[in-house]
Write a protein that holds these residues in place. Structure first.
Motif, PDB file in Angstrom:
ATOM      1  N   SER A  90      21.181  26.960  41.458  1.00 19.59           N
ATOM      2  CA  SER A  90      21.117  28.189  40.681  1.00 19.59           C
ATOM      3  C   SER A  90      20.147  29.177  41.318  1.00 19.59           C
ATOM      4  O   SER A  90      19.358  28.829  42.203  1.00 19.59           O
ATOM      5  CB  SER A  90      20.666  27.882  39.242  1.00 19.59           C
ATOM      6  N   ASP A 137       9.173  28.692  34.272  1.00 16.51           N
ATOM      7  CA  ASP A 137      10.110  29.813  34.201  1.00 16.51           C
ATOM      8  C   ASP A 137       9.402  31.152  34.343  1.00 16.51           C
ATOM      9  O   ASP A 137       9.931  32.088  34.963  1.00 16.51           O
ATOM     10  CB  ASP A 137      10.880  29.776  32.877  1.00 16.51           C
ATOM     11  N   PRO A 196      26.610  36.664  36.156  1.00 14.31           N
ATOM     12  CA  PRO A 196      27.332  36.047  35.017  1.00 14.31           C
ATOM     13  C   PRO A 196      26.467  35.145  34.148  1.00 14.31           C
ATOM     14  O   PRO A 196      26.573  35.177  32.922  1.00 14.31           O
ATOM     15  CB  PRO A 196      28.451  35.251  35.714  1.00 14.31           C
ATOM     16  N   GLN A 197      25.613  34.333  34.753  1.00 17.33           N
ATOM     17  CA  GLN A 197      24.756  33.423  33.984  1.00 17.33           C
ATOM     18  C   GLN A 197      23.278  33.722  34.198  1.00 17.33           C
ATOM     19  O   GLN A 197      22.427  32.861  33.965  1.00 17.33           O
ATOM     20  CB  GLN A 197      25.054  31.970  34.367  1.00 17.33           C
ATOM     21  N   GLY A 198      22.971  34.916  34.640  1.00 17.32           N
ATOM     22  CA  GLY A 198      21.582  35.292  34.855  1.00 17.32           C
ATOM     23  C   GLY A 198      20.917  34.389  35.874  1.00 17.32           C
ATOM     24  O   GLY A 198      21.451  34.143  36.954  1.00 17.32           O
ATOM     25  N   TYR A 199      19.739  33.899  35.525  1.00 21.37           N
ATOM     26  CA  TYR A 199      18.989  33.037  36.439  1.00 21.37           C
ATOM     27  C   TYR A 199      19.667  31.689  36.668  1.00 21.37           C
ATOM     28  O   TYR A 199      19.352  30.988  37.632  1.00 21.37           O
ATOM     29  CB  TYR A 199      17.571  32.807  35.911  1.00 21.37           C
ATOM     30  N   ASP A 200      20.580  31.307  35.792  1.00 17.59           N
ATOM     31  CA  ASP A 200      21.275  30.027  35.932  1.00 17.59           C
ATOM     32  C   ASP A 200      22.585  30.151  36.702  1.00 17.59           C
ATOM     33  O   ASP A 200      23.352  29.192  36.786  1.00 17.59           O
ATOM     34  CB  ASP A 200      21.555  29.432  34.548  1.00 17.59           C
ATOM     35  N   THR A 201      22.844  31.305  37.294  1.00 11.99           N
ATOM     36  CA  THR A 201      24.066  31.512  38.063  1.00 11.99           C
ATOM     37  C   THR A 201      24.028  30.692  39.350  1.00 11.99           C
ATOM     38  O   THR A 201      23.080  30.805  40.129  1.00 11.99           O
ATOM     39  CB  THR A 201      24.246  32.998  38.416  1.00 11.99           C
ATOM     40  N   ASN A 231      28.323  33.125  46.698  1.00  9.93           N
ATOM     41  CA  ASN A 231      28.694  33.873  45.498  1.00  9.93           C
ATOM     42  C   ASN A 231      27.957  35.205  45.375  1.00  9.93           C
ATOM     43  O   ASN A 231      28.188  35.940  44.411  1.00  9.93           O
ATOM     44  CB  ASN A 231      28.419  33.032  44.244  1.00  9.93           C
TER      45      ASN A 231
END
Length: 578
Positions: free
Chosen positions: A424, A438, A458-463, A471
């Motif tokens: 991520s 975090d 799309p998933q912010g920091y968890d993309t 990507n």
């Protein structure tokens, strides 16, 4: 084992060596019990033919049958336990070396030029583990019992013992011939496999260029060349192994029949009983079984042996890290003294005689034409390369005095070619630290000016960024890599052409990040190709053909006639480049 500098290195920790030795001793004990229990078969035949049948005693036959069933049940349990012990020994061995193998994979290119498959050490460890857990290793535990069975053959009759001894000598010759005719083939096939896999990785990384320029069929031709050569060598080695393996099987069956014939002859002469014929035939076959199994698995043995030799060679380049005294965090300066640099394993100097000192709160721009040694200098400053001569010191302490973890915490590095992991965004910024805070991740992103951009993903920091950051766009990858370099507020931040893929907004964010590092008392070294970033730097180092042509305050260095004219952009109110 000794490292390249003569220091003694240990592949396996002493405690682990003890565990492995105990496991192997246990396997040896189980093998001894199994080989002793294997004698029950010929003894049963001897009793049946020499006592039960002549006496026509059904109760004796039933009792012997029940006894044999019980013995074979124990035999099965022992064999299962031995197999499981070997699988676990292989797993322990693998666990012991997997970290070492990763260190080789991750650091081999920093020691010498990479040739062949970079994952070859992992494949070699797999080969060794599979051999230890397979039947080939078990055959070596049974091998010491060949003299015992041979002695039993001589006890039954000297002629049977002599026949078996001759066959053992033939098996030894077959083993030698197998080794002589397969070793070169296995070595060459390993090299060709490495080249094939390396070419496959290159085509995977260059998929866009191959598709765009119609190179697929020609690249396939190269792949087929390597693959055909590899399969041909494997086929030749398999042919050799099957040839001698087939001969050994045929000879074993022949010697078993010969022992029956010899036994019949001895019975006719009254020197042997009828039951002893069957017993002798079984014992002869059991005597030769380990040698036959070794010949059948010789390719696996040879592959494992060659793999271990290769691993020992590369492990010598990576001695075990020694415990070092923990030094206080650097906060004052960096000193570069008489630095001479050469790429790992290459006899070519790229940097010679560089000397400078920077105090906390400074920012240095390194400029010069292509191939002037700028990136080589950046790699040494960041600790990725070791200099041939000279020192890089933080607060007076040479980089090698710091442990790898401590030096990494002091250093932020943005390489010229951005490298992100298939994880991520947050994990990449946190340098794969599973226990990262975090708040520290977000702080680094904000300092790099990429926080808002990440929130749009799309998933912010968890993309997930995908393999190599596929990507993300080139500019996004570079800005996230900048946040990674700034994570944890390192004292020294080395940026190699950090604005090569940035737009105007990214340039402004980069300038703000450099000013922030200076404001908190850090040191920034920027390898500058585009001149816009020079406006926020204090010092300039000019490299020409690897030598230090000039060093000093930015404006005075750029004003010198010998320096290539470089316009210095103005800095806006917010510190951005205008």
């Amino acid at each position: 084992m000794k490292s390249a500098n003569g220091a003694r290195t240990t592949v396996l920790a002493p405690q682990l060596s003890v565990v492995l030795k105990k496991g192997l001793m246990g396997a040896v004990v189980f093998s001894g019990v199994i080989n002793l229990l294997a004698l029950i078969g010929p003894l049963f035949m001897l009793e049946v033919y020499d006592r039960v049948i002549p006496a026509r005693s059904i109760p004796t036959l039933v009792a012997l049958g029940l006894l044999v069933i019980g013995v074979y049940a124990v035999f099965a349990v022992m064999d299962i336990i031995r197999s499981r012990v070997m699988v676990r020994i292989a797993a322990v061995f693998d666990d012991a070396l997997s970290a070492e193998v990763f260190r080789v994979i991750a650091g081999a290119s920093l020691k010498a030029p990479m040739a062949g498959d970079p994952l070859k050490p992992a494949h070699e460890l797999d080969q060794i583990r599979n051999f230890i857990a397979g039947p080939g290793m078990v055959a070596f535990f049974d091998l010491p019992w060949m003299p015992v069975y041979l002695a039993v053959c001589f006890y039954i009759h000297p002629l049977l013992g002599g026949l078996t001894l001759c066959m053992i000598a033939v098996m030894l010759v077959l083993t030698w011939l197998t080794d002589r005719n397969t070793r070169r083939l296995m070595q060459e096939s390993a090299q060709v496999l490495s080249l094939r896999n390396q070419f496959g990785q290159q085509t995977h990384q260059s998929a866009e260029s191959i598709a765009a320029m119609g190179m697929a069929s020609r690249a396939c031709g190269y792949w087929q060349q390597h693959h055909a050569r590899f399969t041909a060598l494997q086929r030749q080695a398999a042919d050799v192994g099957s040839f001698y393996g087939g001969i050994s099987k045929a000879l074993r069956h022949m010697i078993q029949s010969a022992s029956l014939g010899l036994g019949a002859y001895l019975v006719i002469r009254g020197e042997l009983s009828g039951g002893a014929i069957i017993a002798a035939s079984i014992i002869v076959a059991r005597t030769l079984a380990p040698a036959e199994q070794i010949i059948g698995t010789w390719r696996s043995l040879l592959s494992a042996h060659l793999a271990w030799q290769q691993l020992r060679g590369v492990f010598s380049l990576f001695p075990q890290p020694q415990a070092k005294t923990e030094l206080p965090t650097a906060t004052q300066s960096i000193q570069v003294e008489g630095l001479v640099v050469s790429p790992p394993g290459v006899q070519r100097l790229t940097v010679q005689g560089v000397n400078f000192t920077l105090a906390a709160g400074s920012a240095l721009g390194v400029i010069g034409p292509s191939a002037s040694g700028k990136s080589s200098l950046a790699r040494v400053l960041a600790g990725a390369w070791q200099p041939l001569r000279g020192q890089v010191r933080l607060d007076g302490a040479a980089l090698e005095l710091w442990s790898e973890q401590a030096r990494g915490a002091l250093t932020g590095y943005l390489p010229q070619s951005v490298d992100l992991f298939d994880a991520s965004v947050a994990q990449n910024i946190a340098r794969l630290d599973a226990a990262a805070d975090d708040a520290a991740i977000i702080a680094a992103a904000r300092q790099a000016g990429v926080h808002e951009l990440i929130l749009q993903l799309p998933q912010g920091y968890d993309t997930p960024v995908g393999e190599g950051g596929v990507n993300l766009s080139a500019g996004q990858r570079q800005r996230i890599a900048l946040a990674r370099a700034l994570y944890g507020e390192p004292f020294l931040v080395v940026l190699d052409e950090p604005n090569s893929n940035l737009d105007a907004e990214g340039e402004r964010a980069l300038a703000q990040a450099i000013l922030a590092v200076k404001a908190r008392g850090g040191i920034v070294v920027v390898i500058a190709h585009r001149t816009g970033i020079l406006s926020v730097l204090d010092q300039v180092l000019v490299l020409e053909q690897g030598t230090q042509a000039a060093f000093g305050p930015r404006d005075s260095v750029l004003a010198r006639p010998a320096t290539v004219p470089m316009a210095v952009p103005k800095v806006g109110v917010a510190g951005g480049v205008q």
